[in-house]
Design an enzyme around this catalytic site. Structure first.
Site, short mmCIF file in Angstrom:
data_model
loop_
_atom_site.label_atom_id
_atom_site.label_comp_id
_atom_site.label_asym_id
_atom_site.label_seq_id
_atom_site.Cartn_x
_atom_site.Cartn_y
_atom_site.Cartn_z
N HIS A 64 -6.47 -5.18 -8.89
CA HIS A 64 -5.73 -4.12 -9.30
C HIS A 64 -6.19 -3.12 -10.29
O HIS A 64 -5.67 -2.56 -11.31
CB HIS A 64 -4.53 -4.59 -10.03
CG HIS A 64 -3.30 -5.14 -8.79
ND1 HIS A 64 -3.68 -6.50 -8.39
CD2 HIS A 64 -2.10 -5.03 -8.72
CE1 HIS A 64 -2.60 -6.76 -7.62
NE2 HIS A 64 -1.63 -6.18 -7.60
N GLU A 121 1.29 -1.08 4.32
CA GLU A 121 0.37 -0.02 3.98
C GLU A 121 -0.10 0.59 5.17
O GLU A 121 0.04 1.86 5.19
CB GLU A 121 -0.56 -0.49 3.23
CG GLU A 121 -0.01 -0.77 1.61
CD GLU A 121 0.44 -2.15 1.34
OE1 GLU A 121 0.40 -2.83 2.16
OE2 GLU A 121 1.10 -2.26 0.11
#
Ligand SMILES: Cc1ncc(C[n+]2csc(CCOP(=O)(O)OP(=O)(O)O)c2C)c(N)n1
Ligand SMILES: [Mg+2]
Lengths: 325, 333
Positions: free
Chosen positions: B130, B61
């Protein structure tokens, strides 16, 4: 053959059966729609955590990833409380707060499954620091996938463990895919080879061969306990299921999956046991007992109480006593 | 007008912008075919535009966003995808210290025409890593634009605008909206919506509900309920861009209703709602009878158990309750 003694193999085979049985049952329940959240199955990869955990004591630690059921079962979790967690019951390991992807039990040295790929790697390094500081002989094992090795956390975590000779074993389950992305696409070099970049040993083993994993882990854990530093073990294996339960896996061919199914890690141990005097009938009995154990565990797990919404924000902070009077 | 799903609307935006401008490139994890993205928003892009313009990335990322910054300041127009908003933390330096500041630090030499698409949010028992709504982190950083659409038409028009923008945009897609269907203009219309402009999604005179992203639908439901049960006419302002936000639309609505609830799915403490509420107070100090309330998630990570998640994350009923509170405090109820 490997360094393992024959009488040790039977319980390890049982552990492999239990992982497969747990995953099978959990998958079925998830497909029935009774388990909330995500579910990642480790069917096909059972030899890795079993071969590694064979060398771990209760006070050794593991960090895991999103595909963690096998890791935590091999480290001593009981399926009933695991199912209870998957069902989000208060009797689950995390009291229904974590679910499959965050399952933890610190009393068993299970720092936890993790929803963030790569995050467990430096956490295992940190466990190594605490063992070094406290002068214990404990080791930490970090389990992660081929996808995690391309994260900064992997690189930084291994380098720190290397420069401080920390008692950590880094176990990569290379199942050749990170979701849809092939390992061969995501990196130009193999995984075991990367160890050289940190100046630590790196070994590659057939991760579907319990004995190969067992031997590699034995050497790495012994090295860590002696204070000689970390090792990277690449275990080549394969997940039979999609990335998560429900993923059709359009990025893999049927032939590839079929070929790996033929390399199933369980029958290999099964035939070894038969060659070493265990009867097929005994193994059948064991298999049936494990299936029964999982059915009962799932039933009991489901029967636990649902959490009380009033308690939704419990445990955000530890009690602070004087400091937060 | 034709009706399509949010995910289809977003996909159309990517196709149209990539066809229009060869400098637009897309990369992220699992975005290429046959996968076409974890939520299928990028399905077909790699097949049409090829491996140079559409790239799968490793799980990296920090490098995904860093490379997008590098590409943006040297002539490409990248759309980077980070699979979940929760994972932006890994790329935080590149977002906060690089993307947001390069134009400013360079004395205006260069712009950073970059879009970071991400998705997520609560409501699916995805647990603590999440399901977060983290727009407030980024709203604190000057230089970033945060776009959070609530419906397919805005999703498409704002994503197109984000790609054409010369500023870094964090474009958030609430997961619960992907399968929502709505009117979307035909591709030939090339419809755009301006970044930084709110939309009055429902007119009313009694109270202003300011909201965005997934919460907009709940605010509209709350408005219906207030109308039906209390005869209260709520005006719903869909902020759409959370930073920099559209003060004038919010203030104009408030000047009319003199009562406001700001509602978001993100944690209430330190949320963008606090900024909006404080700003409205400051701007409206000379009005006496103003009442403002806030709705947001409890100060807790998102629990896994569905019954705990819904106890922590707010919904329609919380907006209705807050609106009634505000109106009764103001003696208007
Ligand atoms: C930092 C981060 N990026 C992306 C994801 C989404 N994600 C979850 S699992 C996964 C693939 C992981 O692959 P690998 O490490 O090989 O483990 P496997 O699933 O193959 O066991 C991805 C991309 C995530 N959870 N965390
Ligand atoms: Mg993998």
């Amino acid at each position: 053959m490997a360094t393992i003694k024959a009488d040790k193999v039977l319980p390890l085979y049982r552990d492999m059966l239990r992982i497969r049985g747990f995953e099978g049952k959990a998958t079925k329940l998830y497909e029935q729609g009774v388990l909330p959240g995500f579910l990642h199955s480790s069917v096909g990869q059972e030899a890795v955590p079993v071969g590694v955990s064979a060398h771990l004591d209760k006070d050794d630690y593991i960090t895991s990833n999103h595909r963690g059921h096998g890791h935590v079962l091999a480290k001593g979790m009981e399926p009933e409380r695991m199912f209870a967690e998957l069902y989000a019951r208060t009797t689950g390991y995390n009291s229904g707060r974590g679910g499959s992807m965050h399952i933890m039990d610190f009393s068993l040295g299970i720092v936890g499954a993790n929803g963030i790929v790569g995050a467990g790697v430096p956490i295992a390094t940190g466990a190594g620091i605490s063992f070094q500081v406290n002068g214990t002989k404990q080791v930490a094992v970090s389990y992660f996938g081929d996808g995690a090795v391309n994260s900064g956390a992997f690189h930084e975590g291994l380098n720190l463990a290397a420069i401080w000779s920390l008692p950590v074993v880094f176990v990569c389950e290379n199942n050749f895919y990170a979701e849809s992305v092939p390992q061969s696409y995501a990196a130009k070099v193999g995984i075991a080879e990367r160890a050289a970049a940190y100046g630590i040993p790196g070994v590659r083993v057939d991760g579907n061969d319990l004995f190969a994993v067992y031997d590699a882990a034995k050497a790495a854990v012994a090295r860590a306990r002696k204070g000689e530093g970390p090792t990277l073990i690449e275990c080549q294996t394969f997940r039979w299921s999609g990335h998560f339960v429900g993923d059709p896996g359009v990025y893999r061919t049927k032939e590839e999956v079929e070929a790996w199914r033929l390399k199933d890690p369980l029958p290999r141990v099964h035939s070894w046991l038969e060659q070493h005097g265990v009867t097929a009938a005994d193994l059948d009995t064991m298999e049936a007992a494990v299936a029964d154990e999982m059915d009962r565990a799932a039933e009991r797990g489901a029967a636990g109480p649902r959490p009380d919404p009033q308690a939704a924000t419990d445990n955000v902070y530890a009690p602070e006593g004087v400091a937060r009077a | 007008m034709r009706q399509i799903l949010m995910r289809e609307a977003l996909r159309e935006a990517l196709f149209e912008e990539m066809r229009r401008d060869p400098r637009v490139v897309v990369f992220g994890e699992d975005i290429a075919d046959p996968m076409g993205g974890s939520y299928k928003v990028t399905l077909g892009l790699s097949t049409e535009f090829g491996a140079v313009r559409v790239r799968n990335t490793p799980i990296s990322e920090a490098a995904i966003v860093g490379a997008a910054v590098g590409a943006a300041i040297t002539g490409a127009r990248p759309v980077a995808e980070i699979m979940y908003m929760d994972f932006l933390g890994i790329a935080m330096d590149q977002i906060v210290n690089q993307a947001a500041k390069i134009r400013f630090m360079s004395g205006g030499q260069v712009s950073v025409p970059l879009v970071i698409r991400c998705q997520g949010g609560p409501g699916r028992a995805s647990a603590a890593q999440h399901a977060q709504m983290l727009e407030a982190w980024f709203a604190h950083v000057p230089g970033l634009q945060i776009v959070m659409p609530s419906n397919p038409a805005d999703g498409k028009a704002l994503l197109k605008a984000a790609i054409r923008s010369d500023n870094p945009v964090i474009f958030f897609e609430y997961n619960g909206l992907y399968n929502v269907r709505g009117d979307v203009p035909e591709p030939e219309e090339d419809a755009l919506e301006p970044i930084g402009k709110a939309k009055v999604a429902r007119e009313g005179k009694d109270i202003t509900l300011v909201t965005w992203s997934g919460m907009t639908r709940m605010a509209l439901q709350a408005a219906e309920q207030l109308q039906a049960e209390d005869g209260v006419q709520a005006e719903v302002v869909d902020l759409r861009t959370v930073s920099p936000w559209d003060k004038s639309t919010v203030l104009a609505s408030f000047a009319k209703t003199r009562a406001m609830v700001v509602a978001h799915q993100a944690v209430r403490q330190g949320g963008v709602g606090a900024e909006i509420a404080a700003t409205v107070y400051e701007e409206m100090l000379d009005l006496v009878d103003v009442e403002i309330g806030r709705v947001g998630a409890k100060f807790s990570p998102t629990p896994f158990a569905p019954e705990l998640e819904s106890a922590v994350v707010p919904g329609t009923a919380d907006i209705v309750r807050a609106a009634r509170d505000v109106l009764s405090r103001g003696g208007r109820f």
